[in-house]
Design a protein around this motif. Structure first.
Motif, short mmCIF file in Angstrom:
data_model
loop_
_atom_site.label_atom_id
_atom_site.label_comp_id
_atom_site.label_asym_id
_atom_site.label_seq_id
_atom_site.Cartn_x
_atom_site.Cartn_y
_atom_site.Cartn_z
N GLU A 12 36.75 14.19 -27.38
CA GLU A 12 37.99 13.61 -26.86
C GLU A 12 39.24 14.40 -27.25
N ARG A 16 37.85 17.71 -24.02
CA ARG A 16 38.44 17.14 -22.81
C ARG A 16 39.85 17.70 -22.56
N ASP A 19 40.45 20.99 -20.47
CA ASP A 19 40.04 20.96 -19.06
C ASP A 19 38.53 20.97 -18.85
N LEU A 21 36.08 18.60 -17.88
CA LEU A 21 36.10 17.24 -17.31
C LEU A 21 34.80 16.90 -16.58
N ASP A 22 33.86 17.85 -16.54
CA ASP A 22 32.59 17.61 -15.88
C ASP A 22 31.81 16.55 -16.67
N LEU A 26 30.12 16.72 -20.54
CA LEU A 26 30.61 15.84 -21.61
C LEU A 26 29.47 14.96 -22.15
N ARG A 68 33.50 24.93 -22.21
CA ARG A 68 34.18 25.46 -21.02
C ARG A 68 33.30 26.49 -20.31
N GLN A 71 30.66 24.60 -18.42
CA GLN A 71 31.23 24.03 -17.21
C GLN A 71 31.40 25.10 -16.13
#
Length: 217
Positions: A12, A16, A19, A21-22, A26, A68, A71
């Motif tokens: 958190e 998050r 960026d 946000l997937d 997460l 990241r 993602q």
């Protein structure tokens, strides 16, 4: 130490806001126990926003950087993935949960053993760690859907791009300190590639990748 609270805070407060946000990424970070992939001496630092020493001059990337990169790789359940630089095996564990199969190459025999043991303890059976010079890739098993370099290089190696499937993605951290760029290269045809550089970071060098000659005046 309350590992579950620390994991929640890592997601958190670090990941998050960076960026990531997937929802699948997460969720994976909440499930895979990062503390089990950190050397015992540094376990209390497992969720810290820092590189964690692994010995042999190598370290784990900070959690937000790994998240990241994961993602950006957009790994699918049918994908065959090549990772360069196994380290402790944590990134291989994340990739294995999203992919069909992961081959992870680690040049240092002690780190390869650590990564192998950590993955085995975590019950991950579709990731294979090989002690091998990752700068050459794994041409016998190519082409790959995804190639992830878990460390930095001066430039994207052509030898690895040649091992990508059409539609495949290579994710690396490219450049020199003080600024390196996360680089995502997508193979769009046999001869064409597109490149994006969505964010900046700094990471430790992977071994045996070529360094361009520097001009001195």
């Amino acid at each position: 130490m309350n590992f579950e609270q620390a994991r929640f805070n890592m997601i958190e407060q670090q990941i998050r806001p960076w960026d990531v946000l997937d929802a699948d990424v997460l969720q994976l970070l909440a499930v895979i126990k990062r503390e089990d992939f950190v050397p015992l001496a540094h376990k209390v630092l497992a969720f810290a926003d820092m590189e964690i020493p692994l010995g042999h001059g190598q370290s784990m990337l900070p959690p937000r950087v790994e998240a990241r990169m994961l993602q950006d790789a957009v790994v699918q359940k049918t994908d065959n993935v090549l990772e360069i630089g196994s380290g402790s095996g944590y990134m291989a564990a994340l990739l294995a949960n999203q992919a069909h199969r992961v081959i992870s190459l680690e040049i240092n025999p002690d780190l390869a053993k650590m990564a192998r043991e950590n993955l085995q303890k975590a019950g991950i059976t579709n990731a294979e760690v090989r002690q091998f010079d990752g700068s050459k890739g794994a041409s016998a098993e190519s082409p790959f859907d995804v190639i992830v370099l878990s460390g930095s290089v001066a430039e994207v190696p052509q030898a690895l791009l040649a091992q990508l499937k059409v539609g495949g993605r290579l994710v690396a951290i490219v450049g020199d300190e003080p600024v390196m760029r996360a680089t995502v290269v997508t193979r769009t045809s046999d001869t064409d590639f597109t490149t994006t550089q969505p964010w900046d970071t700094v990471a430790q060098r992977l071994q045996n990748f070529p360094e361009p000659e520097r001009f001195t005046f």
